[in-house]
Design a protein around this motif. Structure first.
Motif, PDB file in Angstrom:
ATOM      1  N   ALA A 309       0.820  -1.206   0.000  1.00 18.08           N
ATOM      2  CA  ALA A 309       0.000   0.000   0.000  1.00 18.08           C
ATOM      3  C   ALA A 309       0.857   1.261   0.000  1.00 18.08           C
ATOM      4  O   ALA A 309       1.911   1.310   0.640  1.00 18.08           O
ATOM      5  CB  ALA A 309      -0.922   0.005   1.211  1.00 18.08           C
ATOM      6  N   LYS A 310       0.383   2.284  -0.714  1.00 18.32           N
ATOM      7  CA  LYS A 310       1.013   3.593  -0.696  1.00 18.32           C
ATOM      8  C   LYS A 310      -0.079   4.653  -0.686  1.00 18.32           C
ATOM      9  O   LYS A 310      -1.031   4.578  -1.463  1.00 18.32           O
ATOM     10  CB  LYS A 310       1.934   3.803  -1.900  1.00 18.32           C
ATOM     11  N   VAL A 311       0.084   5.643   0.198  1.00 14.33           N
ATOM     12  CA  VAL A 311      -0.897   6.720   0.331  1.00 14.33           C
ATOM     13  C   VAL A 311      -0.415   7.945  -0.435  1.00 14.33           C
ATOM     14  O   VAL A 311       0.746   8.342  -0.332  1.00 14.33           O
ATOM     15  CB  VAL A 311      -1.126   7.072   1.819  1.00 14.33           C
ATOM     16  N   PHE A 312      -1.328   8.564  -1.185  1.00 16.64           N
ATOM     17  CA  PHE A 312      -1.047   9.767  -1.951  1.00 16.64           C
ATOM     18  C   PHE A 312      -1.951  10.901  -1.478  1.00 16.64           C
ATOM     19  O   PHE A 312      -3.098  10.683  -1.099  1.00 16.64           O
ATOM     20  CB  PHE A 312      -1.284   9.538  -3.449  1.00 16.64           C
ATOM     21  N   LYS A 313      -1.419  12.121  -1.542  1.00 13.96           N
ATOM     22  CA  LYS A 313      -2.215  13.288  -1.211  1.00 13.96           C
ATOM     23  C   LYS A 313      -3.197  13.592  -2.337  1.00 13.96           C
ATOM     24  O   LYS A 313      -2.847  13.523  -3.515  1.00 13.96           O
ATOM     25  CB  LYS A 313      -1.326  14.504  -0.983  1.00 13.96           C
ATOM     26  N   LEU A 314      -4.429  13.930  -1.959  1.00 14.71           N
ATOM     27  CA  LEU A 314      -5.409  14.379  -2.938  1.00 14.71           C
ATOM     28  C   LEU A 314      -5.658  15.878  -2.768  1.00 14.71           C
ATOM     29  O   LEU A 314      -5.315  16.681  -3.637  1.00 14.71           O
ATOM     30  CB  LEU A 314      -6.707  13.593  -2.807  1.00 14.71           C
ATOM     31  N   LYS A 315      -6.185  16.283  -1.591  1.00 15.95           N
ATOM     32  CA  LYS A 315      -6.412  17.717  -1.389  1.00 15.95           C
ATOM     33  C   LYS A 315      -6.695  17.994   0.086  1.00 15.95           C
ATOM     34  O   LYS A 315      -7.323  17.175   0.772  1.00 15.95           O
ATOM     35  CB  LYS A 315      -7.592  18.202  -2.237  1.00 15.95           C
ATOM     36  N   THR A 316      -6.236  19.135   0.560  1.00 11.57           N
ATOM     37  CA  THR A 316      -6.586  19.655   1.874  1.00 11.57           C
ATOM     38  C   THR A 316      -7.332  20.964   1.659  1.00 11.57           C
ATOM     39  O   THR A 316      -6.821  21.866   0.990  1.00 11.57           O
ATOM     40  CB  THR A 316      -5.334  19.882   2.737  1.00 11.57           C
ATOM     41  N   PHE A 317      -8.532  21.082   2.221  1.00 11.66           N
ATOM     42  CA  PHE A 317      -9.353  22.259   1.927  1.00 11.66           C
ATOM     43  C   PHE A 317     -10.451  22.431   2.982  1.00 11.66           C
ATOM     44  O   PHE A 317     -10.691  21.549   3.819  1.00 11.66           O
ATOM     45  CB  PHE A 317      -9.980  22.126   0.536  1.00 11.66           C
ATOM     46  N   GLU A 318     -11.122  23.577   2.921  1.00 11.50           N
ATOM     47  CA  GLU A 318     -12.261  23.874   3.778  1.00 11.50           C
ATOM     48  C   GLU A 318     -13.548  23.545   3.019  1.00 11.50           C
ATOM     49  O   GLU A 318     -13.761  24.039   1.902  1.00 11.50           O
ATOM     50  CB  GLU A 318     -12.266  25.346   4.179  1.00 11.50           C
ATOM     51  N   LEU A 319     -14.405  22.732   3.635  1.00 12.56           N
ATOM     52  CA  LEU A 319     -15.694  22.407   3.029  1.00 12.56           C
ATOM     53  C   LEU A 319     -16.789  23.134   3.819  1.00 12.56           C
ATOM     54  O   LEU A 319     -17.042  22.814   4.979  1.00 12.56           O
ATOM     55  CB  LEU A 319     -15.934  20.899   3.056  1.00 12.56           C
ATOM     56  N   PRO A 320     -17.445  24.114   3.204  1.00 12.69           N
ATOM     57  CA  PRO A 320     -18.506  24.847   3.914  1.00 12.69           C
ATOM     58  C   PRO A 320     -19.671  23.934   4.291  1.00 12.69           C
ATOM     59  O   PRO A 320     -19.916  22.909   3.645  1.00 12.69           O
ATOM     60  CB  PRO A 320     -18.941  25.917   2.893  1.00 12.69           C
ATOM     61  N   ALA A 321     -20.394  24.315   5.313  1.00  6.60           N
ATOM     62  CA  ALA A 321     -21.542  23.547   5.779  1.00  6.60           C
ATOM     63  C   ALA A 321     -22.546  23.341   4.643  1.00  6.60           C
ATOM     64  O   ALA A 321     -22.910  24.277   3.936  1.00  6.60           O
ATOM     65  CB  ALA A 321     -22.217  24.264   6.946  1.00  6.60           C
ATOM     66  N   GLY A 322     -22.973  22.071   4.471  1.00  2.00           N
ATOM     67  CA  GLY A 322     -23.989  21.736   3.495  1.00  2.00           C
ATOM     68  C   GLY A 322     -23.553  21.759   2.047  1.00  2.00           C
ATOM     69  O   GLY A 322     -24.368  21.514   1.152  1.00  2.00           O
ATOM     70  N   GLN A 323     -22.267  22.012   1.782  1.00  2.00           N
ATOM     71  CA  GLN A 323     -21.783  22.116   0.409  1.00  2.00           C
ATOM     72  C   GLN A 323     -21.167  20.800  -0.076  1.00  2.00           C
ATOM     73  O   GLN A 323     -20.930  19.874   0.703  1.00  2.00           O
ATOM     74  CB  GLN A 323     -20.751  23.239   0.294  1.00  2.00           C
ATOM     75  N   THR A 324     -20.906  20.744  -1.377  1.00  2.00           N
ATOM     76  CA  THR A 324     -20.259  19.580  -1.969  1.00  2.00           C
ATOM     77  C   THR A 324     -18.920  19.991  -2.570  1.00  2.00           C
ATOM     78  O   THR A 324     -18.684  21.161  -2.856  1.00  2.00           O
ATOM     79  CB  THR A 324     -21.128  18.943  -3.067  1.00  2.00           C
ATOM     80  N   ALA A 325     -18.044  19.004  -2.758  1.00  2.00           N
ATOM     81  CA  ALA A 325     -16.732  19.239  -3.363  1.00  2.00           C
ATOM     82  C   ALA A 325     -16.444  18.135  -4.360  1.00  2.00           C
ATOM     83  O   ALA A 325     -16.656  16.945  -4.059  1.00  2.00           O
ATOM     84  CB  ALA A 325     -15.648  19.279  -2.301  1.00  2.00           C
ATOM     85  N   ASN A 326     -15.992  18.523  -5.546  1.00  2.00           N
ATOM     86  CA  ASN A 326     -15.589  17.565  -6.563  1.00  2.00           C
ATOM     87  C   ASN A 326     -14.070  17.552  -6.652  1.00  2.00           C
ATOM     88  O   ASN A 326     -13.450  18.599  -6.811  1.00  2.00           O
ATOM     89  CB  ASN A 326     -16.192  17.931  -7.910  1.00  2.00           C
ATOM     90  N   LEU A 327     -13.495  16.376  -6.538  1.00  2.00           N
ATOM     91  CA  LEU A 327     -12.046  16.214  -6.537  1.00  2.00           C
ATOM     92  C   LEU A 327     -11.647  15.265  -7.654  1.00  2.00           C
ATOM     93  O   LEU A 327     -12.285  14.231  -7.862  1.00  2.00           O
ATOM     94  CB  LEU A 327     -11.567  15.651  -5.193  1.00  2.00           C
TER      95      LEU A 327
END
Length: 370
Positions: A309-327
């Motif tokens: 197994a190897k772990v990769f970074k995807l994203k660090t960010f702020e997710l507002p209440a009730g919102q969605t995020a596409n990565l």
């Protein structure tokens, strides 16, 4: 510092052209430099050597060409460094100090601090640390107050417990307190070059002494953005492992109030050398804003049905209440010197704030290895 760009083959940095440049530098500094002897000794057997083997080989060839008295040879070495055109040429020249200067600590330390400006002396300092750990670390602690960022970086980089390509120093690996005064002195360094080294040094410690590291970083002030950057860089291994204390130090809770609406990989079947696209959609289920650290873990197929197994970074960010995020991120499926691929199914997990929240998979076709 001189140029550190990399050719097609890393070892070719110290190929015939580099030997000529080093020989020319020696000849221009002193008539006592035996150019012919250097080129003869340095060229012999060069082809079969790796880059670090070539560093040591060049240093030994310099010994054949320089005056027998160390102080005289050192004067020429210090004169040569500014004329070199690549950082690894300087690394090889500095290695002369490591191989032939152990008997003159004071002069060697002065030379190393001077020469590290032209090509990092992080490898050359290691034999001195082995021979006299306490005395060498005391000198390196003094370097942390240097006006030259290269010297300050050397204090941190040269004392790393797991410095890549370098000899291991068991005392530093076993006891992180030995180099701790160096790290404390540099924890708010204004140079990004130095801060990155401090973060890498601390990340080395995380692999063997995670609790010690977390205890230490908990005590560091967070009102200086330079210190905060070092803390984040130092914790990357522990954050990838989802350690709650590490996440807390960067202001992230363990786990998150989110729903994974989509986690997919395209194409599902790929050949070696192609690229997969990892796509995720996260929806907040919280009434509060959340800070998210999103990673993904690939379980690489190995011979005999095993996985790694190897772990990769995807994203660090702020997710507002009730919102969605596409990565979305693209991942190349090709061999590296540190990773070889095998055919078969590769499981992939989505990790949010240290917890696995979804999984999918792709397959590397066996016919791409024919």
């Amino acid at each position: 510092m001189t140029d550190m760009t990399t050719p097609v083959l890393l070892k070719d940095i110290l190929g015939p052209q580099a030997l000529t440049i080093i020989a020319d530098a020696g000849s221009s500094v002193s008539a006592r430099f035996d150019r012919a002897s250097f080129l003869s000794a340095a060229s012999e057997g060069l082809d079969g050597l790796s880059i670090m083997e070539r560093v040591r080989h060049v240093a030994d060839a310099l010994h054949c060409a320089l005056p027998a008295r160390y102080v005289d040879a050192l004067e020429i070495i210090r004169g040569m460094a500014p004329q070199l055109t690549h950082g690894f040429q300087a690394v090889a020249v500095i290695e002369f100090v490591a191989r032939y200067g152990l008997g003159d600590f004071d002069k060697s330390m002065v030379a190393i601090a001077d020469l590290t400006r032209f090509g990092s002396a992080e490898f050359a300092i290691r034999p001195f640390l082995v021979q006299d750990t306490e005395r060498t670390l005391a000198m390196m602690k003094q370097w942390t107050s240097s006006a030259d960022e290269h010297v300050r970086r050397l204090a941190s980089e040269g004392s790393r417990p797991m410095l890549p390509w370098a000899s291991r120093i068991p005392a530093l690996k076993d006891d992180p307190t030995l180099a701790a005064p160096i790290l404390e002195a540099l924890k708010a360094d204004p140079s990004a070059y130095v801060r990155k080294s401090v973060g890498n040094h601390l990340n080395d410690i995380a692999k063997n002494h995670p609790d010690w590291l977390l205890d230490r970083l908990t005590e560091w002030p967070t009102d200086n953005p330079d210190t905060v950057w070092i803390i984040r860089h130092a914790l990357r291994t522990l954050i990838k492992k989802g350690k709650p204390r590490a996440l807390a130090l960067i202001g992230v809770t363990h786990g998150a109030s989110v729903k994974v609406r989509r986690f997919s990989i395209e194409p599902h079947v790929v050949r070696l050398g192609e690229t997969v696209v990892i796509d995720a959609e996260l929806a907040s289920t919280s009434h509060n804003d959340q800070r998210l650290v999103v990673d993904y873990r690939i379980y690489y197929a190995r011979a005999g049905g095993k996985t790694a197994a190897k772990v990769f970074k995807l994203k660090t960010f702020e997710l507002p209440a009730g919102q969605t995020a596409n990565l979305k991120i693209r991942q190349a499926i090709r061999d590296f010197s540190t990773r070889r691929h095998y055919p078969g199914r590769h499981e992939v997990e989505l990790i949010v704030n240290g917890l696995t929240m979804a999984s999918t998979a792709f397959e590397i076709a066996s016919d791409s290895f024919a």
